[in-house]
Design a protein around this motif. Structure first.
Motif, PDB file in Angstrom:
ATOM      1  N   ALA A 277      34.502  36.740  32.692  1.00  0.00           N
ATOM      2  CA  ALA A 277      34.094  37.262  34.006  1.00  0.00           C
ATOM      3  C   ALA A 277      35.322  37.569  34.859  1.00  0.00           C
ATOM      4  CB  ALA A 277      33.187  36.245  34.713  1.00  0.00           C
ATOM      5  N   VAL A 278      36.321  36.697  34.800  1.00  0.00           N
ATOM      6  CA  VAL A 278      37.569  36.912  35.535  1.00  0.00           C
ATOM      7  C   VAL A 278      38.243  38.197  35.052  1.00  0.00           C
ATOM      8  CG1 VAL A 278      39.934  36.030  35.743  1.00  0.00           C
ATOM      9  CG2 VAL A 278      37.995  34.508  36.187  1.00  0.00           C
ATOM     10  N   LEU A 279      38.379  38.345  33.738  1.00  0.00           N
ATOM     11  CA  LEU A 279      39.039  39.531  33.191  1.00  0.00           C
ATOM     12  C   LEU A 279      38.264  40.803  33.525  1.00  0.00           C
ATOM     13  CD1 LEU A 279      40.208  38.126  29.742  1.00  0.00           C
ATOM     14  CD2 LEU A 279      41.574  38.464  31.819  1.00  0.00           C
ATOM     15  N   ASP A 280      36.935  40.733  33.490  1.00  0.00           N
ATOM     16  CA  ASP A 280      36.125  41.904  33.876  1.00  0.00           C
ATOM     17  C   ASP A 280      36.365  42.267  35.337  1.00  0.00           C
ATOM     18  OD1 ASP A 280      35.061  42.096  31.337  1.00  0.00           O
ATOM     19  OD2 ASP A 280      33.157  41.119  31.868  1.00  0.00           O
ATOM     20  N   ALA A 281      36.451  41.271  36.209  1.00  0.00           N
ATOM     21  CA  ALA A 281      36.700  41.539  37.635  1.00  0.00           C
ATOM     22  C   ALA A 281      38.073  42.160  37.829  1.00  0.00           C
ATOM     23  CB  ALA A 281      36.575  40.252  38.452  1.00  0.00           C
ATOM     24  N   VAL A 282      39.055  41.675  37.113  1.00  0.00           N
ATOM     25  CA  VAL A 282      40.409  42.211  37.220  1.00  0.00           C
ATOM     26  C   VAL A 282      40.424  43.675  36.781  1.00  0.00           C
ATOM     27  CG1 VAL A 282      42.742  42.056  36.252  1.00  0.00           C
ATOM     28  CG2 VAL A 282      41.577  39.975  37.010  1.00  0.00           C
ATOM     29  N   LYS A 283      39.721  43.964  35.707  1.00  0.00           N
ATOM     30  CA  LYS A 283      39.711  45.329  35.165  1.00  0.00           C
ATOM     31  C   LYS A 283      38.921  46.294  36.032  1.00  0.00           C
ATOM     32  CE  LYS A 283      38.682  43.610  30.993  1.00  0.00           C
ATOM     33  NZ  LYS A 283      38.177  43.611  29.610  1.00  0.00           N
ATOM     34  N   SER A 284      37.902  45.811  36.716  1.00  0.00           N
ATOM     35  CA  SER A 284      36.976  46.751  37.350  1.00  0.00           C
ATOM     36  C   SER A 284      37.114  46.896  38.862  1.00  0.00           C
ATOM     37  CB  SER A 284      35.537  46.345  37.027  1.00  0.00           C
ATOM     38  OG  SER A 284      35.229  45.095  37.599  1.00  0.00           O
ATOM     39  N   SER A 285      37.606  45.886  39.557  1.00  0.00           N
ATOM     40  CA  SER A 285      37.500  45.948  41.017  1.00  0.00           C
ATOM     41  C   SER A 285      38.658  46.655  41.704  1.00  0.00           C
ATOM     42  CB  SER A 285      37.358  44.540  41.602  1.00  0.00           C
ATOM     43  OG  SER A 285      38.612  43.913  41.687  1.00  0.00           O
TER      44      SER A 285
ATOM     45  N   GLY B 132      47.120  49.376  41.241  1.00  0.00           N
ATOM     46  CA  GLY B 132      47.049  47.926  41.262  1.00  0.00           C
ATOM     47  C   GLY B 132      46.123  47.377  40.197  1.00  0.00           C
ATOM     48  N   ARG B 133      45.294  48.203  39.602  1.00  0.00           N
ATOM     49  CA  ARG B 133      44.389  47.706  38.583  1.00  0.00           C
ATOM     50  C   ARG B 133      45.195  47.307  37.363  1.00  0.00           C
ATOM     51  NH1 ARG B 133      39.320  51.581  38.272  1.00  0.00           N
ATOM     52  NH2 ARG B 133      38.820  50.100  36.679  1.00  0.00           N
ATOM     53  N   GLY B 134      44.802  46.227  36.771  1.00  0.00           N
ATOM     54  CA  GLY B 134      45.488  45.735  35.614  1.00  0.00           C
ATOM     55  C   GLY B 134      46.715  44.906  35.963  1.00  0.00           C
ATOM     56  N   HIS B 135      47.090  44.833  37.228  1.00  0.00           N
ATOM     57  CA  HIS B 135      48.255  44.053  37.648  1.00  0.00           C
ATOM     58  C   HIS B 135      47.980  42.583  37.419  1.00  0.00           C
ATOM     59  CE1 HIS B 135      51.650  42.763  40.029  1.00  0.00           C
ATOM     60  NE2 HIS B 135      50.833  42.016  40.752  1.00  0.00           N
ATOM     61  N   ARG B 136      48.935  41.886  36.850  1.00  0.00           N
ATOM     62  CA  ARG B 136      48.776  40.459  36.605  1.00  0.00           C
ATOM     63  C   ARG B 136      49.857  39.721  37.369  1.00  0.00           C
ATOM     64  NH1 ARG B 136      45.196  43.183  34.405  1.00  0.00           N
ATOM     65  NH2 ARG B 136      44.145  42.482  32.560  1.00  0.00           N
TER      66      ARG B 136
END
Length: 158
Positions: A104-112, A152-156
């Motif tokens: 769920a965390v990874l999906d949020a990072v990828k999508s929001s 900023g998407r995909g930024h870790r």
């Protein structure tokens, strides 16, 4: 649990913090029980919290959140509604590499486009070296696939 002003987070104090270079607020909700989490969720749309989130949005602050992975699916649903930048600390504290909360965390990072994953606290995850390598490889591969420089998407990290 405190309302923002009860915790000393009024506009005057927040302005002072901003002037000093502060750019975020950390919420450690890992030890909240279900009743405390429900109370937090119910208060997110109240005026005191909305004023805090308005301040954060206007100054591009982030909300750095610590939580156990099993609670992230529900927590993310509630946090996405407040429309502030979210940094998920300690990899989202997964119990396993295939943890549904981590997914769920990874999906949020990828999508929001306004949610980031902080690589920190790895020593406290108890996943073992091989699983940690697998987690990092999977996450960095996702970052490459989704464009680490795409708004900023995909930024870790932060």
């Amino acid at each position: 649990m405190y309302e923002p002003a009860e915790a000393g987070l009024d506009a005057t104090f927040l302005d002072k913090l901003d002037s000093a270079g502060v750019r975020g607020i950390r919420w450690n909700v890992r030890n909240y029980n279900q009743n405390q989490r429900n109370t937090l969720f119910s208060r997110l749309n109240t005026r005191p919290f909305q004023d805090l989130f308005d301040f954060m949005r206007a100054r591009r602050w982030h909300l750095d959140v610590q939580q156990h992975a099993r609670h992230w699916p529900t927590l993310l649903q509630n946090l996405q509604q407040i429309d502030v930048r979210i940094v998920i600390d300690n990899f989202g504290t997964p119990a396993t590499v295939d943890d549904s909360g981590l997914n769920a965390v990874l999906d949020a990072v990828k999508s929001s486009g306004r949610t980031w994953l902080r690589f920190s606290g790895a020593g406290g995850l108890n996943l073992g070296e091989e699983n940690m390598k697998r987690l990092v490889e999977r996450d960095t591969e996702d970052a490459r696939r989704h464009g680490a420089n795409e708004g900023g998407r995909g930024h870790r990290g932060h």
